[in-house]
Design a protein around this motif. Structure first.
Motif, PDB file in Angstrom:
ATOM      1  N   ALA A 173       3.654   0.915   9.967  1.00  0.00           N
ATOM      2  CA  ALA A 173       3.239  -0.426   9.261  1.00  0.00           C
ATOM      3  C   ALA A 173       3.006  -0.240   8.436  1.00  0.00           C
ATOM      4  O   ALA A 173       2.547  -0.670   6.755  1.00  0.00           O
ATOM      5  CB  ALA A 173       3.124  -2.043  10.600  1.00  0.00           C
ATOM      6  N   MET A 174       1.043  -0.049   8.237  1.00  0.00           N
ATOM      7  CA  MET A 174       0.747  -0.280   7.388  1.00  0.00           C
ATOM      8  C   MET A 174       1.019   1.027   6.059  1.00  0.00           C
ATOM      9  O   MET A 174       1.068   0.865   4.688  1.00  0.00           O
ATOM     10  CB  MET A 174      -1.193   0.515   7.553  1.00  0.00           C
ATOM     11  CG  MET A 174      -1.319  -0.945   9.008  1.00  0.00           C
ATOM     12  SD  MET A 174      -2.706  -2.192   7.545  1.00  0.00           S
ATOM     13  CE  MET A 174      -3.585  -1.493   7.213  1.00  0.00           C
ATOM     14  N   LEU A 175       1.219   2.650   6.391  1.00  0.00           N
ATOM     15  CA  LEU A 175       1.650   3.285   5.582  1.00  0.00           C
ATOM     16  C   LEU A 175       3.080   2.619   5.508  1.00  0.00           C
ATOM     17  O   LEU A 175       3.582   2.580   4.002  1.00  0.00           O
ATOM     18  CB  LEU A 175       1.794   4.590   6.106  1.00  0.00           C
ATOM     19  CG  LEU A 175       0.592   4.940   6.826  1.00  0.00           C
ATOM     20  CD1 LEU A 175       1.395   6.568   7.464  1.00  0.00           C
ATOM     21  CD2 LEU A 175      -0.267   5.797   5.740  1.00  0.00           C
ATOM     22  N   GLU A 176       3.640   1.962   5.434  1.00  0.00           N
ATOM     23  CA  GLU A 176       4.709   1.762   5.016  1.00  0.00           C
ATOM     24  C   GLU A 176       5.331   0.598   4.170  1.00  0.00           C
ATOM     25  O   GLU A 176       5.421   0.308   2.737  1.00  0.00           O
ATOM     26  CB  GLU A 176       6.079   0.808   6.039  1.00  0.00           C
ATOM     27  CG  GLU A 176       7.458   0.333   5.641  1.00  0.00           C
ATOM     28  CD  GLU A 176       7.781   1.434   4.982  1.00  0.00           C
ATOM     29  OE1 GLU A 176       9.075   0.939   4.264  1.00  0.00           O
ATOM     30  OE2 GLU A 176       8.026   2.278   5.178  1.00  0.00           O
ATOM     31  N   ARG A 177       3.532  -0.284   4.182  1.00  0.00           N
ATOM     32  CA  ARG A 177       2.955  -0.986   2.328  1.00  0.00           C
ATOM     33  C   ARG A 177       2.255  -0.213   1.626  1.00  0.00           C
ATOM     34  O   ARG A 177       2.863  -1.101   0.147  1.00  0.00           O
ATOM     35  CB  ARG A 177       2.264  -1.912   3.216  1.00  0.00           C
ATOM     36  CG  ARG A 177       2.418  -2.471   4.603  1.00  0.00           C
ATOM     37  CD  ARG A 177       3.457  -3.644   3.886  1.00  0.00           C
ATOM     38  NE  ARG A 177       3.519  -4.629   2.739  1.00  0.00           N
ATOM     39  CZ  ARG A 177       4.850  -5.662   2.823  1.00  0.00           C
ATOM     40  NH1 ARG A 177       5.463  -5.607   3.390  1.00  0.00           N
ATOM     41  NH2 ARG A 177       3.982  -6.173   1.703  1.00  0.00           N
ATOM     42  N   LEU A 178       2.160   0.996   1.808  1.00  0.00           N
ATOM     43  CA  LEU A 178       1.632   1.925   1.273  1.00  0.00           C
ATOM     44  C   LEU A 178       3.049   2.555   0.213  1.00  0.00           C
ATOM     45  O   LEU A 178       2.598   2.314  -1.425  1.00  0.00           O
ATOM     46  CB  LEU A 178       1.119   3.036   1.452  1.00  0.00           C
ATOM     47  CG  LEU A 178       0.818   4.162   0.696  1.00  0.00           C
ATOM     48  CD1 LEU A 178      -0.498   5.087   1.542  1.00  0.00           C
ATOM     49  CD2 LEU A 178       1.511   5.044   0.430  1.00  0.00           C
ATOM     50  N   ALA A 213      -6.122   5.480   5.944  1.00  0.00           N
ATOM     51  CA  ALA A 213      -5.180   5.436   4.578  1.00  0.00           C
ATOM     52  C   ALA A 213      -5.078   4.171   4.363  1.00  0.00           C
ATOM     53  O   ALA A 213      -4.845   3.620   2.966  1.00  0.00           O
ATOM     54  CB  ALA A 213      -4.395   6.207   3.589  1.00  0.00           C
ATOM     55  N   GLY A 214      -4.553   3.253   5.348  1.00  0.00           N
ATOM     56  CA  GLY A 214      -4.086   1.733   5.462  1.00  0.00           C
ATOM     57  C   GLY A 214      -2.730   1.349   4.155  1.00  0.00           C
ATOM     58  O   GLY A 214      -1.853   2.427   4.162  1.00  0.00           O
ATOM     59  N   THR A 215      -3.139   0.685   3.853  1.00  0.00           N
ATOM     60  CA  THR A 215      -1.866   0.608   2.432  1.00  0.00           C
ATOM     61  C   THR A 215      -1.846   1.389   1.172  1.00  0.00           C
ATOM     62  O   THR A 215      -1.104   0.851   0.462  1.00  0.00           O
ATOM     63  CB  THR A 215      -1.748  -1.083   2.122  1.00  0.00           C
ATOM     64  OG1 THR A 215      -3.053  -1.660   2.472  1.00  0.00           O
ATOM     65  CG2 THR A 215      -1.599  -1.713   3.400  1.00  0.00           C
ATOM     66  N   GLY A 216      -2.430   2.176   1.029  1.00  0.00           N
ATOM     67  CA  GLY A 216      -3.195   3.042   0.193  1.00  0.00           C
ATOM     68  C   GLY A 216      -4.153   2.779  -0.699  1.00  0.00           C
ATOM     69  O   GLY A 216      -3.879   2.815  -2.115  1.00  0.00           O
TER      70      GLY A 216
END
Length: 241
Positions: free
Chosen positions: A74-79, A50-53
């Motif tokens: 870290a990518m999910l935190e951006r999401l 899913a990466g950054t959403g």
């Protein structure tokens, strides 16, 4: 062990937008349309990689119940930052597709934008196929892409606000494993920031992927590659038996 993309998660969206521009936006919209045409809210969607959403956030905003799975925290935190100020309709799970284990059966699964390339051997591919099947209800749908060999070629892009150099070289021994090495500098709010990323990826032939998906309980429903022609990959819709 370094997780791909962790080091540049906060710039990921800007880098891809400045690299691919309208083609990237069109690809995103085409993928969303594929989901909308098959299931309607409040269907359950699981987005592997899913990466950054990029897909998860707009789907959740439309009323879908979304599970976002990615090995990069870290990518999910951006999401999650994109959802700030509103009740979350997205469950985030830090996991690779091959390691995912959940208890909810979804109606539709996404595994697109080269996610398969991060599975480096047959065991990982088989585990991923079984994981995707287990995440779907019987009759649930999977949209997956299988990148062509042309995707495993490097490129250089230089504009006023980004310099991106991607080198992709055959790993020792040749075959279908490749080293991915990236060096990028990007202007953000007038400040130049730079990062590097290095990891291994793999090319998978379509026949090998379909054989593993069949063994995991999927039937090929439709080849929808025509709608994604510019991305040099097979886009397939499969249904869980």
């Amino acid at each position: 062990m370094t997780v791909p993309h962790d080091g540049w998660a906060r710039h990921y969206d800007q880098v891809l937008e400045r690299t691919f521009g309208r083609a990237y936006r069109d690809f995103t919209e085409r993928t969303l349309r594929e989901v909308r045409e098959r299931v309607v809210p409040p269907a359950r969607i699981i987005d592997f990689g899913a990466g950054t959403g990029r897909l998860a956030v707009p789907l959740a905003s439309e009323g879908y119940r979304v599970t976002a799975v990615d090995p990069s925290g870290a990518m999910l935190e951006r999401l999650r930052l994109k959802e700030s100020g509103a009740p979350s309709a997205i469950e985030c799970v830090v996991s690779g597709v091959e390691d995912y284990s959940g208890h909810i059966e979804h109606d539709f699964a996404l595994c697109v934008f080269t996610v398969l390339g991060y599975l480096l051997d047959e065991r990982a591919l088989s585990r991923a196929a079984r994981s995707m099947a287990a995440a779907l209800r019987p009759g649930g749908l999977l949209l997956i892409d299988i990148p062509g060999r042309v995707v495993f070629e490097g490129f250089d892009i230089e504009t006023d606000d980004v310099i991106r150099c991607v080198e992709i070289d055959a790993a020792e021994g040749g075959g279908d494993l490749f080293w991915y090495r990236e060096r990028t500098a990007i202007q953000v709010d007038g400040v130049q920031e730079a990062y590097e990323d290095t990891f291994v990826v793999r090319y998978w032939p379509r026949e090998a992927v379909l054989e593993v998906l069949d063994a995991a309980g999927f039937d090929l429903e439709e080849d929808v590659s025509e709608g994604f022609a510019q991305w040099d990959a097979d886009y397939l819709l499969l249904r869980r038996r």
